[in-house]
Design a protein around this motif. Structure first.
Motif, PDB file in Angstrom:
ATOM      1  N   SER A  26     -55.959   5.406 -36.963  1.00  0.00           N
ATOM      2  CA  SER A  26     -56.586   5.348 -38.282  1.00  0.00           C
ATOM      3  C   SER A  26     -56.911   6.747 -38.796  1.00  0.00           C
ATOM      4  O   SER A  26     -57.690   7.474 -38.179  1.00  0.00           O
ATOM      5  CB  SER A  26     -57.878   4.520 -38.206  1.00  0.00           C
ATOM      6  N   PHE A  57     -61.412   7.691 -33.446  1.00  0.00           N
ATOM      7  CA  PHE A  57     -62.683   8.222 -32.938  1.00  0.00           C
ATOM      8  C   PHE A  57     -62.435   9.240 -31.819  1.00  0.00           C
ATOM      9  O   PHE A  57     -63.009  10.345 -31.829  1.00  0.00           O
ATOM     10  CB  PHE A  57     -63.540   7.069 -32.421  1.00  0.00           C
ATOM     11  N   VAL A  84     -58.883   2.410 -34.826  1.00  0.00           N
ATOM     12  CA  VAL A  84     -60.071   3.187 -35.166  1.00  0.00           C
ATOM     13  C   VAL A  84     -60.689   3.822 -33.918  1.00  0.00           C
ATOM     14  O   VAL A  84     -61.262   4.918 -34.002  1.00  0.00           O
ATOM     15  CB  VAL A  84     -61.110   2.340 -35.920  1.00  0.00           C
ATOM     16  N   SER A 111     -65.247   3.090 -39.886  1.00  0.00           N
ATOM     17  CA  SER A 111     -64.288   2.594 -38.895  1.00  0.00           C
ATOM     18  C   SER A 111     -64.356   1.076 -38.777  1.00  0.00           C
ATOM     19  O   SER A 111     -63.317   0.400 -38.759  1.00  0.00           O
ATOM     20  CB  SER A 111     -64.571   3.251 -37.536  1.00  0.00           C
ATOM     21  N   ALA A 128     -60.709   6.904 -39.738  1.00  0.00           N
ATOM     22  CA  ALA A 128     -61.602   7.103 -38.591  1.00  0.00           C
ATOM     23  C   ALA A 128     -61.459   8.515 -38.038  1.00  0.00           C
ATOM     24  O   ALA A 128     -62.458   9.158 -37.692  1.00  0.00           O
ATOM     25  CB  ALA A 128     -61.290   6.076 -37.496  1.00  0.00           C
TER      26      ALA A 128
END
Length: 203
Positions: A102, A152, A148, A134, A105
């Motif tokens: 993502s 992260f 996501v 997210s 994210a």
């Protein structure tokens, strides 16, 4: 692993459409949450403190690297978005392009982590916003949880790595200082630091 990812996606996205108020919040975060980060970067930069400007330079540099890596990963490990392969509660419009990882994210967490490294109190709020963005991307049906989570890991990992390198490398420190000085030279011509305000002139 993919089965677990899909079941987790169903658990989150399956709640969509049942709570109108939450759906609106998730739409807002999914579509516009990133603009809060843009605004934050602008505010920190124009606070005109050297510390904040170093933080902004570091955040933008880290974001470029993280999003570049994300683009490469998206090409090497192409994955359809959930709404392409499954029936989902799709709350926002989105192109049917690569889902993994993502970008939202990645970008949110890389900037939030840089802020956290420099300004702990502010950083927690930005990390919370990044987490909200997210979750919203899964809730609205455009990402799997692993997308996501990967964003992260990529975002926080890149931010910490760049921050560590910046602290240890005199060349990176000089580079960021030169960028700030170059801008401040232009800024000084537009808003000279020795120019008196109307209030000062009257007094």
């Amino acid at each position: 692993m993919l089965s677990i990812d899909y079941h987790l996606f169903q658990a989150i996205n399956g709640v969509a459409g049942h709570f109108a108020f939450l759906d609106e919040i998730m739409r807002l975060l999914a579509n516009d949450g990133e603009y809060v980060f843009f605004l934050g970067i602008i505010v920190y930069w124009f606070s005109r403190t050297r510390q904040n400007r170093r933080m902004v330079v570091e955040a933008l540099f880290s974001a470029c690297i993280a999003l570049g890596v994300a683009a490469i990963l998206g090409s090497l490990f192409y994955r359809n978005r959930p709404f392409v392969d499954h029936h989902v509660h799709l709350l926002i419009q989105h192109a049917a392009n690569a889902s993994f990882p993502s970008d939202h994210a990645t970008a949110a967490f890389v900037v939030a982590t840089v802020i956290w490294c420099h300004r702990r109190k502010d950083g927690w709020a930005w990390l919370a916003l990044a987490a909200g963005i997210s979750v919203s991307r899964v809730w609205t049906g455009v990402h799997y949880p692993s997308d996501v989570i990967s964003g992260f890991i990529l975002g926080t990992g890149t931010a910490i790595a760049i921050q560590t390198c910046h602290e240890k490398s005199i060349w990176l420190q000089r580079g960021s200082t030169q960028i700030i000085r170059l801008y401040e030279g232009i800024e000084g011509k537009v808003w000279p630091s020795n120019t008196k305000t109307n209030h000062e002139m009257k007094s």
